[in-house]
Design a protein around this motif. Structure first.
Motif, PDB file in Angstrom:
ATOM      1  N   LEU A   1     -43.277  27.452 105.727  1.00  0.00           N
ATOM      2  CA  LEU A   1     -43.520  28.872 105.990  1.00  0.00           C
ATOM      3  C   LEU A   1     -42.480  29.731 105.277  1.00  0.00           C
ATOM      4  CD1 LEU A   1     -44.493  28.911 109.776  1.00  0.00           C
ATOM      5  CD2 LEU A   1     -45.977  29.087 107.800  1.00  0.00           C
ATOM      6  N   GLY A   2     -41.216  29.277 105.296  1.00  0.00           N
ATOM      7  CA  GLY A   2     -40.161  30.013 104.606  1.00  0.00           C
ATOM      8  C   GLY A   2     -40.443  30.107 103.116  1.00  0.00           C
TER       9      GLY A   2
ATOM     10  N   LEU B   1     -55.371  27.741 109.132  1.00  0.00           N
ATOM     11  CA  LEU B   1     -56.254  28.256 108.086  1.00  0.00           C
ATOM     12  C   LEU B   1     -55.601  29.426 107.360  1.00  0.00           C
ATOM     13  CD1 LEU B   1     -59.822  28.158 109.686  1.00  0.00           C
ATOM     14  CD2 LEU B   1     -58.873  26.692 107.900  1.00  0.00           C
ATOM     15  N   VAL B   2     -54.958  30.328 108.106  1.00  0.00           N
ATOM     16  CA  VAL B   2     -54.288  31.478 107.485  1.00  0.00           C
ATOM     17  C   VAL B   2     -53.181  30.996 106.541  1.00  0.00           C
ATOM     18  CG1 VAL B   2     -52.685  33.381 107.964  1.00  0.00           C
ATOM     19  CG2 VAL B   2     -54.800  33.188 109.253  1.00  0.00           C
ATOM     20  N   PHE B   3     -52.331  30.102 107.041  1.00  0.00           N
ATOM     21  CA  PHE B   3     -51.219  29.613 106.210  1.00  0.00           C
ATOM     22  C   PHE B   3     -51.760  28.907 104.971  1.00  0.00           C
ATOM     23  CE2 PHE B   3     -48.695  29.113 110.412  1.00  0.00           C
ATOM     24  CZ  PHE B   3     -48.392  30.457 110.396  1.00  0.00           C
ATOM     25  N   CYS B   4     -52.742  28.024 105.168  1.00  0.00           N
ATOM     26  CA  CYS B   4     -53.285  27.255 104.048  1.00  0.00           C
ATOM     27  C   CYS B   4     -53.949  28.184 103.040  1.00  0.00           C
ATOM     28  CB  CYS B   4     -54.299  26.220 104.532  1.00  0.00           C
ATOM     29  SG  CYS B   4     -53.542  24.810 105.329  1.00  0.00           S
TER      30      CYS B   4
ATOM     31  N   PRO C   1     -52.002  41.426 102.195  1.00  0.00           N
ATOM     32  CA  PRO C   1     -52.553  40.966 103.470  1.00  0.00           C
ATOM     33  C   PRO C   1     -51.884  39.678 103.914  1.00  0.00           C
ATOM     34  CG  PRO C   1     -54.114  40.577 101.708  1.00  0.00           C
ATOM     35  CD  PRO C   1     -53.008  41.392 101.124  1.00  0.00           C
ATOM     36  N   GLY C   2     -51.428  38.875 102.950  1.00  0.00           N
ATOM     37  CA  GLY C   2     -50.769  37.618 103.270  1.00  0.00           C
ATOM     38  C   GLY C   2     -49.552  37.835 104.143  1.00  0.00           C
ATOM     39  N   LEU C   3     -48.719  38.830 103.777  1.00  0.00           N
ATOM     40  CA  LEU C   3     -47.507  39.089 104.552  1.00  0.00           C
ATOM     41  C   LEU C   3     -47.853  39.581 105.955  1.00  0.00           C
ATOM     42  CD1 LEU C   3     -45.223  40.683 101.834  1.00  0.00           C
ATOM     43  CD2 LEU C   3     -44.790  38.595 103.098  1.00  0.00           C
ATOM     44  N   LEU C   4     -48.895  40.430 106.039  1.00  0.00           N
ATOM     45  CA  LEU C   4     -49.309  40.962 107.339  1.00  0.00           C
ATOM     46  C   LEU C   4     -49.793  39.830 108.241  1.00  0.00           C
ATOM     47  CD1 LEU C   4     -49.653  43.701 108.751  1.00  0.00           C
ATOM     48  CD2 LEU C   4     -52.033  43.657 108.021  1.00  0.00           C
ATOM     49  N   PHE C   5     -50.694  39.011 107.702  1.00  0.00           N
ATOM     50  CA  PHE C   5     -51.212  37.891 108.485  1.00  0.00           C
ATOM     51  C   PHE C   5     -50.100  36.903 108.801  1.00  0.00           C
ATOM     52  CE2 PHE C   5     -55.415  39.332 107.424  1.00  0.00           C
ATOM     53  CZ  PHE C   5     -56.180  38.874 108.481  1.00  0.00           C
ATOM     54  N   PHE C   6     -49.219  36.684 107.835  1.00  0.00           N
ATOM     55  CA  PHE C   6     -48.127  35.737 108.037  1.00  0.00           C
ATOM     56  C   PHE C   6     -47.239  36.174 109.193  1.00  0.00           C
ATOM     57  CE2 PHE C   6     -43.750  34.555 107.556  1.00  0.00           C
ATOM     58  CZ  PHE C   6     -43.823  33.202 107.378  1.00  0.00           C
TER      59      PHE C   6
END
Lengths: 191, 438
Positions: free
Chosen positions: B92-93, B175-178, B209-214
């Protein structure tokens, strides 16, 4: 290059009263960069390079050593943290008041103020130290009276050597700068 | 050795104005010898790590299987849980590091971004590691046990803490991370082949959106996977605490991976002293951030003094667990902070790599301190009372080393599949000319 050179100003003004130093104009950053190396290797100490934009690597070319500011900021930051800690420590031992039911020996309450004192001392010593090392605020500078010097904010590169420098000699310094590729060398009065 | 043509170097300095400067990065070598590793590179270490990982997992499974009582099984499960969380936080980091550098159009990070992309692209490993949880979920989440069902706090939280919703959430997080790791990795890899500059914009588009979802997924991931193990306890700071550890380990990991690649004779002149100086700044920055968050969490709990909040801290500051906490305070913050303050440390690769390894180790100890005390926890009407004497068994090592070793083998596998840097990235020249002007 030297055929297009014009030299103005008072010849042999020497280090007499009234002379700030010499400014030399250069046409491009590369020449300025190498001229800076020449001036550095000649052993001058009181001089500077003026440019419309940052020239990468000019610090090394000028032989500027890392300054003492980080060390000063670090020491003052630690002093601040120690002060913040001592402040609370002595208040707590001399005027112990039980509040929130916390034990008098609790170290946890000391942390935020110690931290904030450290941060504030660090921030202020960095700001004030920077101003002090740069001799700011400076209300007047002789170079700004020179019409041609003002072009360093547009399209000229200038190396200014101060008359206060121990190695300064009106004639030799001029020759050195001309050999380094200066297109124009002038003497600046300090009034 | 193919030198980059001068006109492709986007350089504000005067190097292309006729007279050349002494380059601070040396000649730029983008030949395959410097930017790729052979397909069979580090085969031995990879297989060794894989074997070690599988062996450790097998040993952990055996320890759980053959345990005489429920505590023995729980011990094995929670050790494995620490290992899985360690691997997850590193991935994740790395993912957030890639997305941040894409979102802010960072140029300097281009040469090491690929390694973080590689690590993030291992995200499917998380799904694999989470599969066994189907068999021992009640060992991790106490609220699934029948004896917890009547608890009044659980009743209040049961709309959130129930098996179907938890399973749905975990599938959603994975799923979000992948998805975002896959997006960042494939867009970057496509650019290696086509050199299309539009792909850079696409990667930036997906980073937003990736950062928001992350941010939300990582926070709730930590609530579900670590915080709710003790369902009486809650801390709104926990998501940030988890994130701080994640990004700190992400930075440490990329320092370690690039240093190994440099030691094997690659990336010469591509990742320089200047990059390590800035990575060192990030390392100390996130070390401070982690400490700030960790103390904020602790301080508010200590100050408010609410029983269901302090219980979590109390059991972890008694029976020897306070020594583990002390090791974390000194080892994860005080020591690295004081050492990394000095510029000479950040620019010396050996010390920096040593500190990066140390911070990764300390990060695992931090997770151990959060998760492992639950093994032998005794409860009084649902509130933790004592975590039992602190101690280590061999299963603690195998449970942690198992996932981490497989993860390390996965990194080697990913590293050799693609060029070590994004070879046709339009911002590559910016990274090659990177320099600190301080």
């Amino acid at each position: 290059m030297s055929s297009t050179t014009t030299i103005t100003g008072t010849p042999n003004a020497g280090t007499a009263q009234g002379t700030y130093g010499i400014i030399a104009e250069f046409p491009d950053p590369a020449t300025t960069f190498h001229a800076a190396e020449v001036v550095r290797d000649a052993g001058y100490a009181k001089w500077d390079v003026y440019s419309p934009f940052p020239i990468h690597g000019i610090d090394e070319a000028m032989g500027i050593k890392p300054n003492k500011l980080p060390l000063m900021v670090g020491l003052l930051g630690l002093t601040g943290a120690a002060l913040g800690f001592a402040f609370q420590f002595f208040v707590r031992t001399d005027y112990a008041i039980v509040h929130q039911g916390k034990p008098a020996s609790a170290w946890q309450v000391l942390v935020p103020v110690t931290f904030e004192f450290g941060v504030i001392f660090t921030a202020f010593s960095a700001l004030l130290g920077m101003l002090a090392f740069n001799a700011l605020p400076m209300w007047f500078h002789p170079l700004l009276k020179k019409e041609r010097f003002l072009r360093v904010s547009d399209d000229r590169f200038i190396i200014a050597v101060e008359a206060k420098d121990a190695k300064f000699d009106p004639e030799q310094t001029k020759q050195l700068l001309l050999h380094a590729g200066a297109t124009r060398v002038e003497t600046v009065s300090d009034e | 050795m193919t030198a980059l043509p001068a006109d492709t170097i986007h350089d504000h300095s005067a190097s292309n104005l006729g007279r050349t400067f002494a380059s601070h990065t040396g000649p730029i070598d983008l030949s395959p010898a410097n930017t790729t590793v052979p397909k069979s590179w580090a085969n031995g270490p990879m297989l060794l790590l894989l074997a070690l990982g599988l062996l450790c997992l097998g040993a952990t499974a055996y320890a759980g299987w053959s345990a005489e009582d429920a505590k023995g099984l729980k011990h094995a499960v929670l050790s494995y849980h620490v290992g899985v969380m360690a691997v997850t936080t590193m991935m994740l980091g790395s993912l957030v590091l890639v997305m941040i550098s894409r979102a802010v159009q960072a140029g300097w990070s281009t040469t090491f971004r690929r390694q973080s992309e590689n690590v993030a692209a291992l995200m499917p490993l998380l799904a694999l590691f989470l599969l066994p949880y189907l068999f021992f979920a009640p060992k991790v989440w106490k609220w699934m046990l029948p004896e917890s069902k009547g608890d009044f706090l659980l009743l209040a939280k049961s709309w959130y803490l129930n098996e179907p919703f938890l399973a749905g959430r975990i599938i959603f997080y994975v799923l979000v991370f992948c998805f975002f790791a896959y997006k960042q990795f494939t867009l970057s890899r496509q650019q290696d082949i086509t050199g299309d500059k539009a792909l850079t914009n696409k990667a930036q588009f997906w980073a937003m959106p990736g950062l928001l979802f992350f941010a939300l997924s990582a926070a709730f991931f930590s609530f579900d996977l670590i915080m709710s193990m003790d369902f009486h306890w809650f801390s709104t700071m926990f998501g940030v605490y988890f994130f701080a550890g994640s990004i700190l380990s992400g930075v440490a990991l990329v320092i370690l991976i690039t240093a190994i690649l440099r030691a094997s004779g690659r990336l010469k002149g591509l990742i320089t002293r200047e990059h390590y100086h800035d990575l060192g700044k990030l390392l100390i920055g996130f070390t401070i951030f982690w400490a700030y968050i960790a103390f904020s969490q602790y301080f508010l709990i200590w100050y408010a003094n609410i029983p269901e909040e302090t219980a979590w801290m109390l059991v972890r500051t008694n029976n020897g667990w306070q020594n583990v906490g002390l090791v974390i305070i000194l080892g994860h913050f005080v020591l690295p902070f004081l050492i990394l303050l000095f510029r000479s440390v950040k620019t010396k690769m050996r010390i920096l790599v040593l500190l990066a390894c140390w911070q990764l180790l300390m990060h695992v100890v931090d997770l151990f301190w959060q998760i492992r005390p639950i093994t032998f926890m005794t409860y009084d009407s649902g509130n933790p009372v004592s975590a039992g004497k602190v101690g280590l068994a061999w299963v603690d090592f195998t449970g942690i080393i198992g996932p981490v070793a497989i993860f390390a083998a996965g990194i080697i596998f990913m590293v050799r599949r693609s060029p070590l840097i994004p070879i046709k990235d339009p911002r590559l020249s910016e990274a090659l000319n990177h320099k600190n002007y301080v």
